[in-house]
Design a protein around this motif. Sequence first.
Motif, PDB file in Angstrom:
ATOM      1  N   ARG A 148       0.877  -1.193   0.000  1.00 22.12           N
ATOM      2  CA  ARG A 148       0.000   0.000   0.000  1.00 22.12           C
ATOM      3  C   ARG A 148       0.911   1.239   0.000  1.00 22.12           C
ATOM      4  O   ARG A 148       1.037   1.962   0.980  1.00 22.12           O
ATOM      5  CB  ARG A 148      -0.926  -0.047   1.211  1.00 22.12           C
ATOM      6  CG  ARG A 148      -1.883  -1.225   1.132  1.00 22.12           C
ATOM      7  CD  ARG A 148      -2.437  -1.659   2.483  1.00 22.12           C
ATOM      8  NE  ARG A 148      -3.329  -0.689   3.087  1.00 22.12           N
ATOM      9  CZ  ARG A 148      -4.012  -0.894   4.215  1.00 22.12           C
ATOM     10  NH1 ARG A 148      -3.908  -2.079   4.830  1.00 22.12           N
ATOM     11  NH2 ARG A 148      -4.796   0.037   4.717  1.00 22.12           N
ATOM     12  N   TYR A 149       1.520   1.455  -1.151  1.00 24.01           N
ATOM     13  CA  TYR A 149       2.599   2.445  -1.259  1.00 24.01           C
ATOM     14  C   TYR A 149       2.130   3.886  -1.048  1.00 24.01           C
ATOM     15  O   TYR A 149       2.801   4.677  -0.388  1.00 24.01           O
ATOM     16  CB  TYR A 149       3.294   2.310  -2.610  1.00 24.01           C
ATOM     17  CG  TYR A 149       3.932   0.959  -2.839  1.00 24.01           C
ATOM     18  CD1 TYR A 149       4.849   0.433  -1.940  1.00 24.01           C
ATOM     19  CD2 TYR A 149       3.611   0.188  -3.955  1.00 24.01           C
ATOM     20  CE1 TYR A 149       5.427  -0.809  -2.122  1.00 24.01           C
ATOM     21  CE2 TYR A 149       4.180  -1.066  -4.159  1.00 24.01           C
ATOM     22  CZ  TYR A 149       5.080  -1.560  -3.234  1.00 24.01           C
ATOM     23  OH  TYR A 149       5.630  -2.793  -3.426  1.00 24.01           O
ATOM     24  N   GLU A 150       0.977   4.227  -1.602  1.00 20.34           N
ATOM     25  CA  GLU A 150       0.513   5.615  -1.493  1.00 20.34           C
ATOM     26  C   GLU A 150       0.212   5.981  -0.045  1.00 20.34           C
ATOM     27  O   GLU A 150       0.577   7.070   0.420  1.00 20.34           O
ATOM     28  CB  GLU A 150      -0.725   5.815  -2.362  1.00 20.34           C
ATOM     29  CG  GLU A 150      -0.437   5.745  -3.859  1.00 20.34           C
ATOM     30  CD  GLU A 150      -1.681   6.025  -4.691  1.00 20.34           C
ATOM     31  OE1 GLU A 150      -2.736   6.347  -4.081  1.00 20.34           O
ATOM     32  OE2 GLU A 150      -1.603   5.926  -5.923  1.00 20.34           O
ATOM     33  N   GLU A 151      -0.448   5.071   0.674  1.00 16.25           N
ATOM     34  CA  GLU A 151      -0.745   5.332   2.084  1.00 16.25           C
ATOM     35  C   GLU A 151       0.549   5.445   2.889  1.00 16.25           C
ATOM     36  O   GLU A 151       0.674   6.302   3.771  1.00 16.25           O
ATOM     37  CB  GLU A 151      -1.608   4.212   2.657  1.00 16.25           C
ATOM     38  CG  GLU A 151      -2.994   4.096   2.032  1.00 16.25           C
ATOM     39  CD  GLU A 151      -3.740   2.878   2.546  1.00 16.25           C
ATOM     40  OE1 GLU A 151      -4.144   2.897   3.720  1.00 16.25           O
ATOM     41  OE2 GLU A 151      -3.901   1.914   1.771  1.00 16.25           O
ATOM     42  N   ALA A 152       1.494   4.568   2.585  1.00 15.98           N
ATOM     43  CA  ALA A 152       2.771   4.591   3.298  1.00 15.98           C
ATOM     44  C   ALA A 152       3.493   5.916   3.067  1.00 15.98           C
ATOM     45  O   ALA A 152       4.023   6.512   4.020  1.00 15.98           O
ATOM     46  CB  ALA A 152       3.640   3.422   2.851  1.00 15.98           C
ATOM     47  N   GLU A 153       3.501   6.385   1.833  1.00 16.60           N
ATOM     48  CA  GLU A 153       4.212   7.634   1.542  1.00 16.60           C
ATOM     49  C   GLU A 153       3.589   8.804   2.289  1.00 16.60           C
ATOM     50  O   GLU A 153       4.304   9.665   2.818  1.00 16.60           O
ATOM     51  CB  GLU A 153       4.211   7.908   0.041  1.00 16.60           C
ATOM     52  CG  GLU A 153       5.004   9.170  -0.310  1.00 16.60           C
ATOM     53  CD  GLU A 153       5.221   9.348  -1.794  1.00 16.60           C
ATOM     54  OE1 GLU A 153       6.037  10.212  -2.165  1.00 16.60           O
ATOM     55  OE2 GLU A 153       4.578   8.616  -2.585  1.00 16.60           O
ATOM     56  N   LYS A 154       2.268   8.855   2.377  1.00 14.83           N
ATOM     57  CA  LYS A 154       1.609   9.937   3.110  1.00 14.83           C
ATOM     58  C   LYS A 154       2.010   9.929   4.578  1.00 14.83           C
ATOM     59  O   LYS A 154       2.207  10.983   5.183  1.00 14.83           O
ATOM     60  CB  LYS A 154       0.087   9.797   2.980  1.00 14.83           C
ATOM     61  CG  LYS A 154      -0.442  10.156   1.598  1.00 14.83           C
ATOM     62  CD  LYS A 154      -1.950   9.977   1.534  1.00 14.83           C
ATOM     63  CE  LYS A 154      -2.476  10.282   0.124  1.00 14.83           C
ATOM     64  NZ  LYS A 154      -3.942  10.053   0.036  1.00 14.83           N
ATOM     65  N   LEU A 155       2.130   8.738   5.134  1.00 14.20           N
ATOM     66  CA  LEU A 155       2.526   8.637   6.536  1.00 14.20           C
ATOM     67  C   LEU A 155       3.970   9.087   6.752  1.00 14.20           C
ATOM     68  O   LEU A 155       4.281   9.777   7.732  1.00 14.20           O
ATOM     69  CB  LEU A 155       2.346   7.200   7.030  1.00 14.20           C
ATOM     70  CG  LEU A 155       0.894   6.733   7.201  1.00 14.20           C
ATOM     71  CD1 LEU A 155       0.841   5.236   7.436  1.00 14.20           C
ATOM     72  CD2 LEU A 155       0.226   7.462   8.356  1.00 14.20           C
TER      73      LEU A 155
END
Length: 903
Positions: A619-626
């Motif tokens: 879940r790359y997009e969620e990880a990047e936001k975090l």
Amino acid sequence: MAIKRKPKSPHFSHEQNSSQFNNNMNSPKVNAPSLKRDSPILSSRIPLPNFTKWTYCGITVVLCILCYWNSLNGDFVHDDIMALKDNQDIRPSTPVGEIFLNDFWGKRMADNTSHKSYRPLCVLTFRLNYYFGELNPIGYHAVNVALHTMTSVLFLHVCHRCVFLDIKPSVIAAFLFATHPVHTEAVSGIVGRADVLACFLFLLSFLTFLRSIEKPDPDKDYLTTKSPLCLMLSVFLGACNMFIKEHGITVLGVCIIYDVMVLSRKGIFRFLQTGSLDMSCSPMMKRIFTILTVLVLLMVFRIWMLNGQLPAFSDQDNPASFAPHLSTRFMTYCYLLVFNGWLLLAPTILCYDWQMGSIPLVESVADLRNLATISFIAVMAMISIYCLLCFYQDKKNQLRVILTALLFLVIPFLPASNLFIRVGFVVAERILYIPSLGICILVSHGINNICRSSTKRLVPMICTVMALVIVALFTWRTIIRNPVWNTRESLFKSGVHTLPHNAKAHYNYANYLKDIGRTEEAVKHYRRTLELYPRHASANNNLGTLLKDSDNDTEILFRRAIEINPMHVRAYFNLANYVNKFGGRQEEAISLLIRAIEIDNQYADAYSSLAGILLDSGRYEEAEKLYQNVIKLTPTDPNAYNNYGAYFVRIDQQEKATEQYLKCLDLDPKHNVAMVNIARLFRKMGKTKEAEDMYIRSLAVKREAETLKSLGALYFNTDRHNKAVETFQEALVLEPDSPEINTNYAQVLARLHRFDESITILHNVVERNPSYALAHRHLASVFALMKNYSEAIKHIDNYLEMDSGIDTKTKAEILYEQGSNYREINKHQDAIKCYKAAVEANPEFATAQMNLGAMYHMQDEIDLARQHYEAALKLEPNNAIILENMKKLENREAKLKSMKRKT
């Protein structure tokens, strides 16, 4: 020549002054009042020579320095860590205005987790220390000692001018105060500055208040305000004192009571007799109204700063206030008064922390400690009654001394007595810094009275010697107590030694042992903490972090911490990481981390761990936001950029990863992890020289075996085998039992044809670590180099049997090596079988495709050979060996066809 003589002046007692004499010249004669023995030395009316004053002041200064010189080398310990090292408010980069919005520890006053201790003026003094010496502890300790010295000298002055009116008892009181061992926490502990500075302003405010009022006049019932400016200055100093330490504001209450009981005693006495106040009381009422108005305004402001929330304390902090029965709370609170009083009288047992079992609750009327409480109450009642008798019998000198002592002793202690609000401690020695003024006055007054009441000349000498002995004992006790505050280890170890039944002492010592890597000892003290106090949430949590990964108790401890304290954010964080790593329960881990963030939305570590789990889940997009959120929360934290760089490595964005790693190193040029990460990234990008330089830079900061191992591997892969040997040898000095380093070292030795050494090392690795499969693989490689293919085949079989978690590419490489070993001993069918399995595991393995084709080629299976040659050629179109083999295959095919036609 006649000599003119002065006319004889009339004789009058020292209790009169010239104005009294002149006013009464025409009055009828009355009997002069006799002098009373309870009055202070008559020479109090005679100016003391300046030389004597400065001598006693100088001795007081010397005593203070003698007592506390050995505290100057102390480090930041205990509360100093949070209040100074971790507090951004003392740094110039933080706007000064932030100090007035945050608590003493640097948290917003509006924050639910704030301690609600509002001391901005004290924090400003720490900020000045930081400006001149940053975080050099000696500067902070020197200021504390200087403040204690100033306070002791000021106390001497106050006693002489306002309390005893005599230098001798004033000196005894000042010496006792300067050397009192109970002050070590306030002076040697840096955060104790709040109490020392508050005491200094307390005395200054009281002295200024007295100077604002005219000198006593026997003809007046009430004294007028001579200097309104001094009165306002006194009130201002008292108000400032609240912003240094909360109980400093009590000086305003002391001033009111002193005004009523001493300065306006005649008027109040007349009021009690007649029941009416005349206009002459107006100055006193104005003073009281002024002080009360300021007090109310300050209290309203302080309540407003609480934002409707009192600080959240637990039964760990103050067990008595959480006792279920009112009788238990009452008896324990009363006994704690006795205990604090005893610490002031006989400071033999001192400890930095008195929480959690240090003083057991008084739960029964039959508890013998109640006798001590009754005795204490009786003594305090007798002193109070005597004070009232002095008030009614016009014993002005005794009243002034006893009342001042009681006011200094009792009023500043009331906020910490649990009588009005719950406090976060059982006993705190630094809280006794101001109340010790009162006990020093009482002791000195008692010694002075014994001297004056005796007709024998020997008694004053004995009393003087006794006083000096007490001062000497206090000095000795203080000097040997100070080193306890020098380091975290000495402080926490002393707590365990002094109060072995104090669970908090064991917990703090365990934390220190954990921080310095003495894990086994830390576990022992965490377990002792839980024996003494099983419901210690943080001890459960911290013990869980130290147990071995395979220990089944780890998860239980984290869950118990959450059960005890559902708001324990670190327990949620640790449990999430544990269930994710060892239980494979990613969804549960995610929910636990989300809960941790709900409790503390500023908890950057929880965001970072959650990002890592989401990254592993794809879940790359969620990880990047975090990760981006972590950087917003902690823009100056180098770890945030290091973790963001690791994220870009995972998604194969090497340039962005490099950018984040470099930002990390800009913030912390000695960040070892970032250096190693960027070195590995450079290797992956083919930047061998840059990678080597970064590894060397990392080793210049810290010689770590893991970094040496990576550098050794770089040397090995770039054919610098001698350098690789030296690097691996150094790594083995640091970690001699590391199976990985030993295996890599053996691999380099084999490349240098030191086969016997290599095999010996690898056999030792296998013996010590039977489950370490990689050693078998390298043994196979060494035996293959030695052309002992049968042994090589055996060890590859062992490797394949042991390591079931091999990825497909690695498995294909191993099967390829096995096929080559079989080919060398002419076991062609076994070789074909291994090559075929390698191709099935990784169809894009060009060399395996080519060798399988070659094996079919050798057996004249032309179609199968062509099929695998063509597959290999698609993967490596310019491979000369494949092209040559295909030509040979065509020639062989033509030759076979020719032979077939002939037959």
